[in-house]
Write a protein that holds these residues in place. Structure first.
Motif, PDB file in Angstrom:
ATOM      1  N   LEU A 127       0.812  -1.216   0.000  1.00  0.00           N
ATOM      2  CA  LEU A 127       0.000   0.000   0.000  1.00  0.00           C
ATOM      3  C   LEU A 127       0.844   1.264   0.000  1.00  0.00           C
ATOM      4  CD1 LEU A 127      -2.917  -0.694   2.498  1.00  0.00           C
ATOM      5  CD2 LEU A 127      -3.132   0.052   0.146  1.00  0.00           C
ATOM      6  N   MET A 169       6.105  -3.171  -4.558  1.00  0.00           N
ATOM      7  CA  MET A 169       4.725  -3.619  -4.362  1.00  0.00           C
ATOM      8  C   MET A 169       4.629  -5.125  -4.562  1.00  0.00           C
ATOM      9  SD  MET A 169       2.727  -0.500  -6.226  1.00  0.00           S
ATOM     10  CE  MET A 169       1.167  -1.347  -6.336  1.00  0.00           C
ATOM     11  N   VAL A 191       4.084   3.548  -9.515  1.00  0.00           N
ATOM     12  CA  VAL A 191       2.693   3.150  -9.704  1.00  0.00           C
ATOM     13  C   VAL A 191       1.807   4.362  -9.997  1.00  0.00           C
ATOM     14  CG1 VAL A 191       2.075   3.279  -7.261  1.00  0.00           C
ATOM     15  CG2 VAL A 191       0.870   1.698  -8.758  1.00  0.00           C
ATOM     16  N   LEU A 241       0.836   5.026 -13.512  1.00  0.00           N
ATOM     17  CA  LEU A 241      -0.081   4.084 -14.168  1.00  0.00           C
ATOM     18  C   LEU A 241      -1.533   4.450 -13.862  1.00  0.00           C
ATOM     19  CD1 LEU A 241       1.573   0.625 -13.513  1.00  0.00           C
ATOM     20  CD2 LEU A 241       1.658   2.006 -15.565  1.00  0.00           C
ATOM     21  N   ARG A 242      -1.900   5.630 -14.281  1.00  0.00           N
ATOM     22  CA  ARG A 242      -3.279   6.012 -13.972  1.00  0.00           C
ATOM     23  C   ARG A 242      -3.987   6.545 -15.208  1.00  0.00           C
ATOM     24  NH1 ARG A 242      -2.747   8.701  -8.032  1.00  0.00           N
ATOM     25  NH2 ARG A 242      -1.654  10.266  -9.230  1.00  0.00           N
ATOM     26  N   LEU A 256      -6.023   4.798 -16.988  1.00  0.00           N
ATOM     27  CA  LEU A 256      -7.376   4.244 -16.966  1.00  0.00           C
ATOM     28  C   LEU A 256      -8.016   4.555 -15.633  1.00  0.00           C
ATOM     29  CD1 LEU A 256      -6.333   0.787 -18.323  1.00  0.00           C
ATOM     30  CD2 LEU A 256      -7.446   2.568 -19.613  1.00  0.00           C
ATOM     31  N   LYS A 257      -9.033   5.349 -15.668  1.00  0.00           N
ATOM     32  CA  LYS A 257      -9.692   5.683 -14.402  1.00  0.00           C
ATOM     33  C   LYS A 257     -11.108   6.157 -14.672  1.00  0.00           C
ATOM     34  CE  LYS A 257      -7.432  10.152 -14.734  1.00  0.00           C
ATOM     35  NZ  LYS A 257      -6.462  11.058 -14.159  1.00  0.00           N
ATOM     36  N   TRP A 258     -11.842   6.336 -13.613  1.00  0.00           N
ATOM     37  CA  TRP A 258     -13.210   6.887 -13.631  1.00  0.00           C
ATOM     38  C   TRP A 258     -14.120   6.065 -14.490  1.00  0.00           C
ATOM     39  CZ3 TRP A 258     -11.271  12.572 -14.349  1.00  0.00           C
ATOM     40  CH2 TRP A 258     -10.539  12.927 -13.194  1.00  0.00           C
ATOM     41  N   ASP A 300     -11.295  -1.064 -15.094  1.00  0.00           N
ATOM     42  CA  ASP A 300     -10.128  -0.626 -15.862  1.00  0.00           C
ATOM     43  C   ASP A 300      -9.734  -1.682 -16.879  1.00  0.00           C
ATOM     44  OD1 ASP A 300     -10.126   1.647 -14.429  1.00  0.00           O
ATOM     45  OD2 ASP A 300      -8.422   1.141 -13.147  1.00  0.00           O
ATOM     46  N   ASP A 343     -11.638  -1.432 -19.872  1.00  0.00           N
ATOM     47  CA  ASP A 343     -11.233  -0.245 -20.609  1.00  0.00           C
ATOM     48  C   ASP A 343      -9.975  -0.523 -21.427  1.00  0.00           C
ATOM     49  OD1 ASP A 343     -11.149   2.284 -21.487  1.00  0.00           O
ATOM     50  OD2 ASP A 343     -10.926   3.233 -19.532  1.00  0.00           O
ATOM     51  N   ARG A 402     -15.439   0.885 -21.484  1.00  0.00           N
ATOM     52  CA  ARG A 402     -15.532   1.140 -20.052  1.00  0.00           C
ATOM     53  C   ARG A 402     -16.991   1.124 -19.606  1.00  0.00           C
ATOM     54  NH1 ARG A 402     -11.824   2.608 -16.513  1.00  0.00           N
ATOM     55  NH2 ARG A 402     -12.626   3.456 -14.573  1.00  0.00           N
ATOM     56  N   TYR A 448     -18.650  -1.110 -16.616  1.00  0.00           N
ATOM     57  CA  TYR A 448     -19.565  -0.711 -15.541  1.00  0.00           C
ATOM     58  C   TYR A 448     -20.839  -1.545 -15.585  1.00  0.00           C
ATOM     59  CZ  TYR A 448     -17.080   3.360 -13.755  1.00  0.00           C
ATOM     60  OH  TYR A 448     -16.193   4.168 -13.134  1.00  0.00           O
ATOM     61  N   ARG A 508     -18.018   8.877  -9.909  1.00  0.00           N
ATOM     62  CA  ARG A 508     -17.110   7.933 -10.569  1.00  0.00           C
ATOM     63  C   ARG A 508     -15.658   8.254 -10.270  1.00  0.00           C
ATOM     64  NH1 ARG A 508     -15.800   8.950 -16.560  1.00  0.00           N
ATOM     65  NH2 ARG A 508     -15.784  11.196 -16.740  1.00  0.00           N
ATOM     66  N   ARG A 509     -15.404   9.434  -9.726  1.00  0.00           N
ATOM     67  CA  ARG A 509     -14.023   9.743  -9.373  1.00  0.00           C
ATOM     68  C   ARG A 509     -13.521   8.865  -8.237  1.00  0.00           C
ATOM     69  NH1 ARG A 509     -12.518  14.966 -11.753  1.00  0.00           N
ATOM     70  NH2 ARG A 509     -14.228  15.219 -13.231  1.00  0.00           N
ATOM     71  N   TYR A 549     -13.115   5.922  -8.529  1.00  0.00           N
ATOM     72  CA  TYR A 549     -12.162   5.002  -9.172  1.00  0.00           C
ATOM     73  C   TYR A 549     -10.995   5.810  -9.707  1.00  0.00           C
ATOM     74  CZ  TYR A 549     -16.151   1.969  -8.814  1.00  0.00           C
ATOM     75  OH  TYR A 549     -17.200   1.255  -8.332  1.00  0.00           O
ATOM     76  N   THR A 550      -9.988   5.979  -8.841  1.00  0.00           N
ATOM     77  CA  THR A 550      -8.904   6.903  -9.172  1.00  0.00           C
ATOM     78  C   THR A 550      -7.964   6.350 -10.221  1.00  0.00           C
ATOM     79  OG1 THR A 550      -7.574   5.951  -7.438  1.00  0.00           O
ATOM     80  CG2 THR A 550      -8.909   7.858  -6.866  1.00  0.00           C
ATOM     81  N   GLY A 551      -8.004   5.072 -10.460  1.00  0.00           N
ATOM     82  CA  GLY A 551      -7.079   4.485 -11.418  1.00  0.00           C
ATOM     83  C   GLY A 551      -5.772   4.064 -10.776  1.00  0.00           C
ATOM     84  N   ASP A 552      -5.653   4.260  -9.463  1.00  0.00           N
ATOM     85  CA  ASP A 552      -4.398   3.949  -8.778  1.00  0.00           C
ATOM     86  C   ASP A 552      -4.514   2.560  -8.130  1.00  0.00           C
ATOM     87  OD1 ASP A 552      -2.052   5.910  -7.086  1.00  0.00           O
ATOM     88  OD2 ASP A 552      -2.341   3.758  -6.805  1.00  0.00           O
ATOM     89  N   ALA A 553      -3.584   1.700  -8.465  1.00  0.00           N
ATOM     90  CA  ALA A 553      -3.645   0.329  -7.958  1.00  0.00           C
ATOM     91  C   ALA A 553      -3.686   0.306  -6.437  1.00  0.00           C
ATOM     92  CB  ALA A 553      -2.448  -0.463  -8.467  1.00  0.00           C
ATOM     93  N   TYR A 590      -7.061   1.166  -5.015  1.00  0.00           N
ATOM     94  CA  TYR A 590      -7.969   0.021  -5.111  1.00  0.00           C
ATOM     95  C   TYR A 590      -7.694  -0.983  -3.998  1.00  0.00           C
ATOM     96  CZ  TYR A 590      -9.151   1.710  -9.792  1.00  0.00           C
ATOM     97  OH  TYR A 590      -9.597   2.467 -10.849  1.00  0.00           O
ATOM     98  N   LEU A 640      -6.380  -0.280  -1.164  1.00  0.00           N
ATOM     99  CA  LEU A 640      -6.844   0.338   0.083  1.00  0.00           C
ATOM    100  C   LEU A 640      -8.350   0.118   0.256  1.00  0.00           C
ATOM    101  CD1 LEU A 640      -6.031   2.117   2.479  1.00  0.00           C
ATOM    102  CD2 LEU A 640      -6.724   4.091   1.127  1.00  0.00           C
TER     103      LEU A 640
END
Lengths: 126, 1061, 313
Positions: free
Chosen positions: A23, A31, A118, A121-122, A124-126, B236, B239, B300, B304, B1031-1032, B1034-1038, B1041, B1043
């Motif tokens: 984390l 990671m 990491v 690597l963003r 893809l989001k929302w 993701d 997507d 995407r 959903y 929808r924000r 889902y930040t796209g940060d591994a 997710y 967390l």
């Protein structure tokens, strides 16, 4: 506190440590390292289930382990449960496979993006 | 045969493949294809034997369950394996096309992974061993990770890594759970664990420890099932990774995980996780559908959607397990989702467009692809006859009867949100060619998508046998003819219309034979309306056939669904017919030149109406109703809520003020002939609903409640009155002839709504009379306008003028129509108005009566406008060559004119029918029909025949006077008018036509500033903003997710453990 | 049905006489009005029998023009509308021939039949292709829709209290002295009725349809000879019929021919005197006028009717 509980506790401690690592560290390799620690912790937890102080491994190398010599029945109180051991072996194999695949991913990601952070690597989001 | 082969054969093929590949790619592909085909064929051949619930248990290695691993093979397993094999075959088809291979680049090597995926999925489906479950789960997961990486997009890599990272941690959780469970129960057999937890009871296992253990297992599985809040990486993945790959995973990995989770339900039930599962499942369904609203990327959006549908299944799963909901229903939802989603994903992959904007007009030139996409979308949103409809219906009915009735609300809300984005997508794909930015150039084969579309349709049709009624023959005739015409759309339009006419006539005959046409029954009354409307519209269509190829077939499908709806024998038949009507008419509206956007709106409002109606039906079903007749036994709050929800649904569908915004565009932009049907017949269906359920509710209600002045109908009465006046006023200000009639139509339905709201026999008679009358008149007017548009090529009234000289028959049709509609005696409209006012005054609804009287005078404005601007005044030079409508068309109109004249002279004939229909429910007729043809009510009297005789007599006298005693007349030229000694300019300049009622508009300016349209726009903006901020999440940060997963585990732990005490 | 078929020639003859009388009376009132207006404006004015001369002249013109089918039929519609209305209203209660065909329907029929002639004339005007004619129709319809609102409200208040739509019943309910006239029984609704009647009669300030000097006489612009003669006759009897309706609804009806003539004259003059004082409205002013005070009075009238009904029960 017997050895089993100790191993169990240690296993959970490793899982938590690994999770914290996964984390908090931004580097992909770290990671994955964190995941490996989690995995190891899990293995320890499984192994702890089979652990019973004073018993030996379920390998019949000593006739004393047999409760009945003619039927070759095993004295269930003398050996530890073999199943968790089998589970651990399988889990380790799978863990290795997954870790290897993750590392492959990281190599290819590094080839493409040139970074191991990491946070990069963003897309893809929302 | 042994089911183990379903694992062993693909596994063997996977090992063989690298060897076979040395003989060439073709051989390798052949081997893989044969393998999937073998599994599919074997399972399908096996299905009939499993239909009766037969179950096959296979022990491996010769050891029975606790020691060896048991596999089980029953109907559910067989269906799921068939789906996975079919999807593999389909994806194999999609991947093996050259362009598809380029897209996924896995090529033949990828096929090994596909084979392993099938191995894992089939194993996961059949195994009854917990650790084995873990192993197969890892196989499908690793196969998914590997497939994700085969694409050459870096997006795929990113998505794959995130998915894998969370998936790996989830696997670790699952593993912990499995190990600890083994420790607690001493076995790994799923059935054994469940048994020991059940048999041992609470004391056998420490509940607290069990709770902790199960939470790990639970959280791990929820990641696999893609539910909120753990669905980020999965979305993701959709997507980033090729849709063809995702189609495969939907049918294999995802289904298998769902089924594995299902198998674990007995274990989870040891600590009651029902509520937790329902909450996260329901939240997923609503939120994922909400967030999908803001997606601009199709992939995407589909991600959903997958998450949402899985959420619904997860929500229902604990109930299915406890028997509150039938497991078959949940199974149908899963099968429906698999088929439709895989089809849609292949579709999306093959079309190859990424964003919604790029999809615009892509399918304009390919009608087959349009139909296919439409079918898949209809399937996934759960429209009949697709399996999802039956699944949802059964599940919702079960919910309504159980303690979880409130959960229907999120299900319906989520379903409506689902409508929005799916139909928006469909709309964009349907945009007509001239607006298109691109043409369809498939990057892959559409065959798998088409195939799944056909399979899902076939499955749905097979399930539709539940709807058999006495009208089945007619429905099948119409639907069959519709399907044939849909395929044979290339034939000449005139021929197609002729065949349609034959189908309508034949179905009418069958209905007559089946006794469904007795006019004094509610069914027969409305059935006649449907058949009469369909007959005239199709007859007119022989004269001017619509040029859209799919129109003819769709129209017959619509008529079939109307017959089904009107002849419904129970709530299910009604609702299925209702939804069928909704989507067939939606597709027909979309057939218009610019019908896409209006059709989209139409669908949203119809969808909302449908769900309100469904809500009302479910309340009733929850209160123990089974047939429509039982609605009379409802009482108390159940009756009230049923009435409110049904009333609201029908009001929306009737385009009552506030919800009217869909109507003008839909009426205007539909194909011209269909506008006539829409206004004449379809707008009567909400009224049919009101009659069908209202009669029962009234019959069962407390007479004191119904009889008082301000009873439960008062609000509905005002709604109808406001609709009548608002729409009438707007109609007066339109420049487009069809739009004018559209507003008029909506306003007139308002009158009928008021009549029904009265809940008196007189009110209902008035409303029913008005229903029939309005149908005939609006058919006539819309047909006449259709003829004019057909000849002049414009809908804008001020571009016409003086057409009385060129199209006299159409002039007469419109003249009769407007006199009848405005309520001027001696034509039929007057009796309708007269009945309504009498009913209103009798009920003492004075102010509503005032509003309606005002509205009916304003109606003169638009009616005069319609006839004057088009037919009178100055003929435009470019219309000098315009011809009258074809003879057949005029014959259809003549039928309608005769009907109006007949009704004008003998309204008592129709009133005899309507009173016979409603009197049994009210216990009174409300109208006295004297032998001399007079109609007597408590306040007034009317002898329509006498009025007609007086007018005709006077007319004859004075016509003879001008004809024989009058001056000799000279016909003068078009511009030969008195202009204060000036020569008049061109016809265009003196045809007072545009903005005809400008002073009126000025006088009403303050009222007209109120814009319902704007209100809905604001609502849409708010919804959109909520989705955007939501929808924000889902930040796209591994790590985020991860967390979420840890926090979720913590919260779930608190929730569950606090329940355990 | 039988009621119509059983009518004998004698009854029809009586009706015809009554119609001719009403047209004559209507034309006479027209003449009187022209005289009165002239005197108010300090002119001598035409003789009171001038309308008879006008109509006679028109009927004897031998040639005319036509613009088409509807143009030709419009005067017929107009006349049928005017006479039909007259025949549907019982002018003098209980007098054969003067009850006409009122057994065919109640007051709602009368009100809706009023539009018949207007519609015919509007259509004829439309076909003439003259912009003034069509502008006039646009104005006329706008104004009509607005004055019908207070009129409907007044009528609803009346029916709420009287409990019948039948004109005969309404007259009966007002029997027994001036105090029982609906105008006084429910003065609020009465005022609404009086004001909306102004619009119905279309004298200044509501003469936006014919509007001399503005859109020269509007709809009939293109008409002459017998056509115009029929229109004038139709208009004359239409005026009488409207006044008779008002008399029946608000002024207790009539029990004899002289009473009917007087009441009709008074009702007529109410509109004329108002018209003599006020200049013409613009179209939207007229619409707004009726949607304000007359409408409020109408609503208050209904409220009063409901209150009285409540107190009575």
């Amino acid at each position: 506190m017997n050895a089993g509980t100790l191993y169990l506790g240690a296993g959970f401690a490793l899982v938590l440590t690994g999770l914290a690592c996964a984390l908090l560290r931004r580097n992909l390799l770290r990671m994955v390292l964190g995941f490996s620690i989690v995995d190891t912790g899990v293995h320890l937890i499984i192994a702890s289930i089979g652990t019973l102080t004073g018993r030996t491994a379920p390998i019949i190398d000593d006739p004393a382990l047999l409760s009945d010599a003619t039927t070759l029945a095993v004295d269930a109180t003398a050996v530890v449960d073999p199943i968790p051991q089998a589970l651990v072996l399988t889990a380790i194999v799978i863990g290795v496979g997954v870790t290897a695949l993750m590392l492959t991913y990281i190599v290819r990601l590094h080839d493409r993006a040139g970074t191991l952070d990491v946070r990069e690597l963003r897309d893809l989001k929302w | 045969m042994n089911p183990v082969l379903f694992i062993a054969v693909p596994l063997g093929a996977a090992f063989l493949l690298p060897l076979v590949r040395r003989m060439g790619d073709r051989a390798a592909r052949g081997l893989a294809g044969l393998t999937f085909a073998f599994v599919l064929a074997a399972v399908v051949a096996w299905l009939p034997a499993l239909g009766n619930g037969a179950m096959l248990t296979v022990t491996t290695g010769g050891w029975p369950a606790p020691f060896g691993i048991a596999l089980r093979f029953g109907l559910a397993e067989a269906v799921l394996i068939a789906l996975s094999a079919a999807a593999a075959l389909g994806s194999f088809g999609a991947v093996s096309s050259r362009a598809g291979r380029d897209a996924t680049s896995g090529g033949v090597r990828g096929l090994v992974i596909v084979l392993l995926m099938v191995v894992g999925a089939n194993g996961l489906i059949m195994t009854r061993d917990l650790f084995n479950t873990f192993v197969f789960l890892e196989i499908v997961s690793i196969a998914t990770y590997a497939l994700a990486a085969t694409g050459d997009e870096s997006r795929g890599l990113e998505a794959g890594f995130k998915y894998m990272f969370l998936g790996a941690v989830a696997s670790a959780f699952i593993l912990i759970g499995i190990a600890m469970l083994y420790r607690l129960t001493g076995t790994l057999s799923i059935d054994g664990i469940a048994e020991s937890l059940m048999v041992g009871g609470a004391g056998a296992v420490p509940m607290f420890a069990l709770g902790v253990v199960l939470l790990f297992l639970f959280a791990g599985f929820l990641v696999e099932l893609k539910v909120f809040p753990l669905n980020g990486p999965a979305i993701d993945l959709y997507d980033g990774v090729s849709p063809a790959v995702m189609a495969l995973t939907v049918a294999t990995a995802l289904n298998a995980s769902v089924y594995a989770f299902w198998k674990l339900m007995p274990i989870f039930r040891a600590v009651d996780l029902t509520l937790v599962l329902m909450v996260i499942g329901g939240a997923t369904f609503v939120l994922a559908n909400l967030f999908a609203l803001r997606q601009s990327r199709v992939r995407r959006m589909l991600g959903y959607s997958t998450s949402a549908q899985l959420g619904l299944i997860v929500m229902l799963m604990p109930l299915a397990h406890s028997g509150d909901v039938s497991a078959t229903a949940v199974g149908l939802l899963l099968v429906n989702h698999t088929l439709a989603k895989a089809g849609l994903l292949w579709f999306a992959g093959s079309v190859g467009k990424q964003t919604l904007v790029e999809w615009k007009g892509v399918l304009a030139g390919s009608p087959a692809a349009r139909l296919s996409l439409a079918a898949l979308v209809l399937a996934i949103v759960g429209m009949p006859p697709f399996p999802g409809f039956w699944g949802k219906w059964d599940a919702l009915v079960a919910l309504s009867r159980g303690p979880h009735a409130w959960w229907i609300i999120p299900v319906l809300a989520g379903s409506l949100l689902e409508f929005i984005y799916y139909f928006r997508w469909l709309r964009l794909a349907h945009v007509p060619a001239e607006d298109a930015e691109t043409k369809l150039e498939p990057t892959g084969s559409l065959v798998p998508a088409h195939a799944f579309g056909i399979i899902v349709l076939g499955a749905g049709l097979a399930l539709s046998s539940r709807l058999v009624t006495s009208s089945t023959d007619a429905v099948l005739t119409l639907a069959g003819a519709g399907l044939v015409l849909l395929i044979a759309g290339q034939l000449p339009g005139r021929l197609l219309q002729f065949l349609s006419l034959a189908a309508v006539a034949a179905s009418g005959w069958m209905l007559h034979q089946a006794g469904s046409l007795a006019p004094t029954s509610i069914t027969g009354f409305f059935m006649l309306i449907v058949l009469f409307g369909a007959f005239t519209v199709v007859l007119a269509g022989i004269g001017t056939p619509p040029d859209r190829k799919r129109y003819h077939g769709l129209f017959l499908l619509l008529v079939a669904s109307l017959v089904l709806l009107v002849d419904a024998r129970g709530p299910l038949g009604f609702f299925a017919g209702w939804e069928l009507m909704t989507w067939t008419s939606y597709l027909l509206v979309a057939q218009g030149q610019r019908g896409g956007r209006p059709a989209f709106r139409y669908m949203l409002f119809s969808g909302a109406a449908g769900f309100l109606v469904l809500g009302g039906i479910l309340v009733a079903l929850g209160a123990g109703v089974t047939t429509i007749g039982d609605f009379a036994h409802l009482a108390g709050p159940a009756a009230l809520w049923t009435a409110i929800l049904l009333g609201a649904g029908f009001a929306v569908k009737a385009a009552s003020a506030g919800a009217h915004v869909w109507a003008p565009d839909a009426y205007t932009e539909s194909p011209d002939l269909f506008s006539a049907f829409l206004s004449g017949v379809l707008s009567k269906m909400p009224l049919f609903g009101i009659v069908l359920f209202g009669t029962r509710l009234v019959a069962g209600a407390d007479p004191a409640l119904i009889g008082g002045t301000y009873g439960p109908g008062y609000a509905l009465g005002w709604l109808g009155a406001i609709t009548a006046i608002g729409m009438t006023l707007l109609a007066a200000l339109q420049e487009d002839a069809k739009r004018l009639l559209a507003y008029s139509s909506v306003g007139q339905i308002g009158y009928a709504v008021v009549g029904f709201a009265l809940l008196t026999p007189l009110g209902w008679t008035a409303a029913l009379y008005h229903t029939v009358n309005h149908m005939i008149i609006k058919l006539l007017l819309f047909l006449a306008i259709a003829a004019v548009i057909n000849r002049t090529g414009t809908r804008r009234m001020h571009e016409m003028g003086g057409l009385i000289k060129k199209m006299p028959a159409q002039y007469i049709a419109v003249l009769i129509g407007i006199i009848a509609l405005s309520g001027v005696p001696p034509l039929s409209g007057f009796a309708g108005k007269w009945l309504i006012y009498n009913a209103l005054i009798e009920k003492e609804w004075y102010f509503i009566a005032g509003v309606l009287m005002f509205a009916s005078v304003i109606a003169f404005l638009y009616l005069f406008r319609l006839i004057n601007t088009i037919f009178l005044g100055q003929l435009k030079p470019r219309h000098r060559e315009v011809r009258e409508a074809p003879a057949v068309f005029v014959v259809a109109q003549a039928l309608l004119v005769f009907a109006i004249m007949g009704l004008s002279m003998f309204p008592d004939a129709l009133l005899r029918v309507t009173t016979a229909m409603t009197a049994p429910f009210f216990g009174a007729a409300g109208v006295e029909l004297a032998a001399d043809g007079s109609v007597l009510v408590s306040l007034g009297y009317l002898n329509a025949f006498g009025v007609m005789a007086m007018v005709m007599g006077l007319f004859a006298v004075f016509f003879a006077w001008v004809l024989f005693l009058g001056p000799k007349t000279t016909k003068v030229g078009q511009l030969d008018i008195v202009m204060a000694a000036e020569e008049p300019p061109a016809p265009e300049e003196i045809h007072y036509a545009y903005d005809f009622y400008r002073p009126y508009k000025r006088a009403f300016a303050p009222v007209l500033r109120v814009s319902v349209e704007r209100g809905w726009s604001r609502f849409a903006a708010v919804l959109s903003a909520v989705a955007e901020y939501g929808r924000r999440f889902y930040t796209g940060d591994a790590q985020t997710y991860l967390l979420y997963a840890v926090v979720f585990l913590g919260i779930a732990a608190v929730a569950v453990l606090s329940r355990l005490g | 049905m039988q009621a119509v078929l059983n009518l004998d020639i004698g009854y029809l003859g009586l009706c015809a006489l009554s119609v001719i009388g009403a047209i004559a009376y209507g034309l006479l009132i027209g003449g009187i009005i022209r005289k009165v207006m002239a005197r108010i404006q300090s002119r001598i004015g035409p003789p009171v029998w001038q309308p008879y001369l006008d109509v006679a002249k028109l009927f004897f013109q031998r040639t005319s023009i036509r613009h088409g089918m509807m143009f030709y039929l419009a005067p017929v519609f107009r006349t049928v509308g005017g006479i039909g209305i007259y025949l549907l209203i019982p002018i003098v209660a209980g007098m054969p021939g003067l009850a006409g065909f009122s057994f065919n329907g109640d007051v709602l029929l009368v009100i809706y039949f009023m539009f018949f002639g207007c519609l015919g004339m509007a259509l004829g005007a439309g076909e003439s292709g003259h912009p003034h004619a069509i502008i006039a129709v646009s104005r006329g319809l706008s104004q009509m829709s607005s004055y019908e609102l207070p009129f409907s409200l007044a009528l609803i208040a009346l029916v709420a209290q009287v409990g019948t739509f039948s004109i005969g019943g309404i007259i009966e309910a007002q029997a027994g002295g001036i105090g029982n006239w609906y105008l006084f029984m429910n003065p609020l609704a009465g005022i609404a009725g009086l004001l909306s009647f102004l619009g119905m009669q279309m004298y200044s300030p509501f003469n936006i349809v014919l509007a001399p000097q503005e859109i020269p006489i509007g709809p009939p612009t293109e008409y002459n000879s017998t056509f115009l003669g029929l229109m004038m006759s139709g208009r004359a009897i239409f005026g009488v019929a409207k006044s008779a309706l008002f008399m029946n609804l608000f002024l207790g009806g009539a029990t004899s021919i002289p009473e009917a003539m007087i009441k009709i004259f008074v009702v007529y003059m109410w509109a004329v005197f108002v018209g003599a004082v006020f200049p013409r409205f613009r179209a939207e002013q007229s619409v707004r006028f009726f949607l304000r005070w007359p409408t409020w009075f109408g609503l208050a009238g209904i409220a009063l009717a409901m209150l009285m009904k409540h107190l009575a029960s």
